[in-house]
Write a protein that holds these residues in place. Structure first.
Motif, PDB file in Angstrom:
ATOM      1  N   TRP A  84       0.993  -1.104  -0.091  1.00  0.00           N
ATOM      2  CA  TRP A  84       0.029   0.043   0.180  1.00  0.00           C
ATOM      3  C   TRP A  84       0.826   1.347  -0.030  1.00  0.00           C
ATOM      4  O   TRP A  84       0.926   1.992  -0.522  1.00  0.00           O
ATOM      5  CB  TRP A  84      -0.738  -0.092   1.251  1.00  0.00           C
ATOM      6  CG  TRP A  84      -2.236  -0.968   0.972  1.00  0.00           C
ATOM      7  CD1 TRP A  84      -2.180  -2.055   0.590  1.00  0.00           C
ATOM      8  CD2 TRP A  84      -3.304  -0.406   1.407  1.00  0.00           C
ATOM      9  NE1 TRP A  84      -3.643  -2.455   0.609  1.00  0.00           N
ATOM     10  CE2 TRP A  84      -4.460  -1.538   0.988  1.00  0.00           C
ATOM     11  CE3 TRP A  84      -3.996   0.796   1.996  1.00  0.00           C
ATOM     12  CZ2 TRP A  84      -5.619  -1.409   1.336  1.00  0.00           C
ATOM     13  CZ3 TRP A  84      -5.311   0.840   2.372  1.00  0.00           C
ATOM     14  CH2 TRP A  84      -6.251  -0.465   2.073  1.00  0.00           C
ATOM     15  N   PHE A  85       1.931   1.221   0.874  1.00  0.00           N
ATOM     16  CA  PHE A  85       2.849   2.381   0.864  1.00  0.00           C
ATOM     17  C   PHE A  85       3.388   2.849  -0.436  1.00  0.00           C
ATOM     18  O   PHE A  85       3.741   3.755  -0.770  1.00  0.00           O
ATOM     19  CB  PHE A  85       3.812   2.210   2.023  1.00  0.00           C
ATOM     20  CG  PHE A  85       3.733   2.879   3.312  1.00  0.00           C
ATOM     21  CD1 PHE A  85       4.045   4.293   3.394  1.00  0.00           C
ATOM     22  CD2 PHE A  85       2.681   2.598   4.146  1.00  0.00           C
ATOM     23  CE1 PHE A  85       3.882   4.987   4.465  1.00  0.00           C
ATOM     24  CE2 PHE A  85       2.217   3.398   5.296  1.00  0.00           C
ATOM     25  CZ  PHE A  85       3.039   4.573   5.460  1.00  0.00           C
ATOM     26  N   GLY A  89       1.697   5.934  -1.017  1.00  0.00           N
ATOM     27  CA  GLY A  89       2.704   6.857  -0.408  1.00  0.00           C
ATOM     28  C   GLY A  89       2.040   6.930   1.244  1.00  0.00           C
ATOM     29  O   GLY A  89       1.123   6.226   1.557  1.00  0.00           O
ATOM     30  N   LYS A  90       2.677   7.964   1.729  1.00  0.00           N
ATOM     31  CA  LYS A  90       2.536   8.121   3.216  1.00  0.00           C
ATOM     32  C   LYS A  90       0.887   8.698   3.511  1.00  0.00           C
ATOM     33  O   LYS A  90       0.370   8.563   4.710  1.00  0.00           O
ATOM     34  CB  LYS A  90       3.222   9.398   3.713  1.00  0.00           C
ATOM     35  CG  LYS A  90       3.150  10.836   3.212  1.00  0.00           C
ATOM     36  CD  LYS A  90       4.024  11.785   3.573  1.00  0.00           C
ATOM     37  CE  LYS A  90       3.960  13.132   2.626  1.00  0.00           C
ATOM     38  NZ  LYS A  90       5.287  13.818   2.727  1.00  0.00           N
ATOM     39  N   TYR A  91       0.056   8.965   2.527  1.00  0.00           N
ATOM     40  CA  TYR A  91      -1.383   9.397   2.485  1.00  0.00           C
ATOM     41  C   TYR A  91      -2.062   8.216   2.948  1.00  0.00           C
ATOM     42  O   TYR A  91      -3.182   8.339   3.374  1.00  0.00           O
ATOM     43  CB  TYR A  91      -1.648  10.076   1.259  1.00  0.00           C
ATOM     44  CG  TYR A  91      -1.118  11.374   1.378  1.00  0.00           C
ATOM     45  CD1 TYR A  91      -1.352  12.506   2.019  1.00  0.00           C
ATOM     46  CD2 TYR A  91      -0.123  11.532   0.400  1.00  0.00           C
ATOM     47  CE1 TYR A  91      -0.909  13.869   2.112  1.00  0.00           C
ATOM     48  CE2 TYR A  91       0.483  12.881   0.152  1.00  0.00           C
ATOM     49  CZ  TYR A  91       0.395  13.934   1.138  1.00  0.00           C
ATOM     50  OH  TYR A  91       0.836  15.117   1.193  1.00  0.00           O
ATOM     51  N   VAL A 114       8.884   7.339   8.245  1.00  0.00           N
ATOM     52  CA  VAL A 114       8.011   8.538   7.966  1.00  0.00           C
ATOM     53  C   VAL A 114       8.138   9.266   9.101  1.00  0.00           C
ATOM     54  O   VAL A 114       8.228   8.998  10.380  1.00  0.00           O
ATOM     55  CB  VAL A 114       6.644   7.993   7.854  1.00  0.00           C
ATOM     56  CG1 VAL A 114       5.566   9.096   7.785  1.00  0.00           C
ATOM     57  CG2 VAL A 114       6.340   7.323   6.648  1.00  0.00           C
ATOM     58  N   ASN A 115       8.384  10.822   8.818  1.00  0.00           N
ATOM     59  CA  ASN A 115       8.515  11.609   9.683  1.00  0.00           C
ATOM     60  C   ASN A 115       7.419  11.804  10.828  1.00  0.00           C
ATOM     61  O   ASN A 115       6.481  11.394  10.477  1.00  0.00           O
ATOM     62  CB  ASN A 115       8.609  12.907   9.112  1.00  0.00           C
ATOM     63  CG  ASN A 115       8.836  14.084  10.108  1.00  0.00           C
ATOM     64  OD1 ASN A 115       7.745  14.562  10.586  1.00  0.00           O
ATOM     65  ND2 ASN A 115      10.148  14.774  10.310  1.00  0.00           N
ATOM     66  N   ILE A 116       7.652  11.693  12.069  1.00  0.00           N
ATOM     67  CA  ILE A 116       6.739  11.689  13.173  1.00  0.00           C
ATOM     68  C   ILE A 116       5.757  12.638  13.145  1.00  0.00           C
ATOM     69  O   ILE A 116       4.586  12.668  13.328  1.00  0.00           O
ATOM     70  CB  ILE A 116       7.471  11.503  14.443  1.00  0.00           C
ATOM     71  CG1 ILE A 116       6.345  11.149  15.640  1.00  0.00           C
ATOM     72  CG2 ILE A 116       8.163  12.814  15.050  1.00  0.00           C
ATOM     73  CD1 ILE A 116       5.767   9.903  15.285  1.00  0.00           C
ATOM     74  N   VAL A 117       5.946  13.925  12.626  1.00  0.00           N
ATOM     75  CA  VAL A 117       5.176  15.066  12.739  1.00  0.00           C
ATOM     76  C   VAL A 117       4.056  14.701  11.595  1.00  0.00           C
ATOM     77  O   VAL A 117       2.832  14.880  11.603  1.00  0.00           O
ATOM     78  CB  VAL A 117       5.764  16.460  12.530  1.00  0.00           C
ATOM     79  CG1 VAL A 117       4.656  17.454  12.232  1.00  0.00           C
ATOM     80  CG2 VAL A 117       6.601  16.738  13.665  1.00  0.00           C
ATOM     81  N   THR A 118       4.469  14.189  10.319  1.00  0.00           N
ATOM     82  CA  THR A 118       3.664  13.928   9.159  1.00  0.00           C
ATOM     83  C   THR A 118       2.846  12.982   9.686  1.00  0.00           C
ATOM     84  O   THR A 118       1.470  12.930   9.404  1.00  0.00           O
ATOM     85  CB  THR A 118       4.734  13.595   8.226  1.00  0.00           C
ATOM     86  OG1 THR A 118       5.440  14.744   7.673  1.00  0.00           O
ATOM     87  CG2 THR A 118       3.750  13.106   7.021  1.00  0.00           C
ATOM     88  N   VAL A 123      -2.400  10.496  10.496  1.00  0.00           N
ATOM     89  CA  VAL A 123      -3.261   9.574  11.336  1.00  0.00           C
ATOM     90  C   VAL A 123      -4.139  10.153  12.091  1.00  0.00           C
ATOM     91  O   VAL A 123      -5.465   9.658  12.377  1.00  0.00           O
ATOM     92  CB  VAL A 123      -2.136   8.576  12.590  1.00  0.00           C
ATOM     93  CG1 VAL A 123      -2.868   7.873  13.456  1.00  0.00           C
ATOM     94  CG2 VAL A 123      -1.365   7.891  11.590  1.00  0.00           C
ATOM     95  N   THR A 124      -4.037  11.365  13.131  1.00  0.00           N
ATOM     96  CA  THR A 124      -4.879  12.013  13.756  1.00  0.00           C
ATOM     97  C   THR A 124      -6.400  12.473  12.785  1.00  0.00           C
ATOM     98  O   THR A 124      -7.218  12.304  13.484  1.00  0.00           O
ATOM     99  CB  THR A 124      -4.295  13.281  14.288  1.00  0.00           C
ATOM    100  OG1 THR A 124      -3.159  12.745  15.069  1.00  0.00           O
ATOM    101  CG2 THR A 124      -5.301  14.087  15.337  1.00  0.00           C
TER     102      THR A 124
END
Length: 145
Positions: A84-85, A89-91, A114-118, A123-124
């Protein structure tokens, strides 16, 4: 146990591949009018995102142990999440709430660094939208819509 602590713990455990039914718990508390709905949604979201952060940490720091029995994601689920990634991608992290697939996505996000802030933002957003949708549907159902 306090209602808010209960929904937090249930939501956290639900995001870590341990058995949990945070959606059912949230729905029950809303229907039974046990607490403020907005606070329930926020606390459920925070707990569920924190559980996903635990999965991210497993992927980031403990991936070398992924073939052990206790690792939170099976090899097949991990491989599916990597696919899936690779494809989206990250989305894909917007779908970290999806049963069966979501938890492996969060582990893969850690493994792929993946950058923790991203990670936290995506996820949130996904998890908050899911809980808000459940709450909204229940409120409308209770009002007879």
């Amino acid at each position: 146990m306090d209602v808010y602590l209960g929904i937090f713990v249930t939501s956290l455990l639900s995001a870590t591949l341990l058995p949990g039914t945070s959606e059912a718990a949230l729905a029950a508390l809303i229907v039974l009018k046990q607490a403020d709905i907005t606070v329930l949604v926020v606390i459920a979201t925070v707990g569920n995102v924190l559980g996903s952060c635990i999965n991210w940490a497993f992927g980031r720091f403990l991936l070398h142990l992924r073939h052990t029995r206790w690792f939170p994601v099976s090899a097949s689920h991990y491989d599916r999440a990597v696919g899936w990634f690779d494809r989206f991608g990250k989305y894909t992290l917007l779908f970290a709430w999806v049963p069966v697939v979501g938890d492996p996505l969060t582990v893969v996000a850690g493994a792929l660094r993946v950058n923790i802030v991203t990670f936290l933002v995506l996820v949130t957003v996904g998890k908050a939208a899911r809980y808000a949708s459940i709450a909204t549907a229940l409120i409308l159902w209770q009002q007879g819509f």
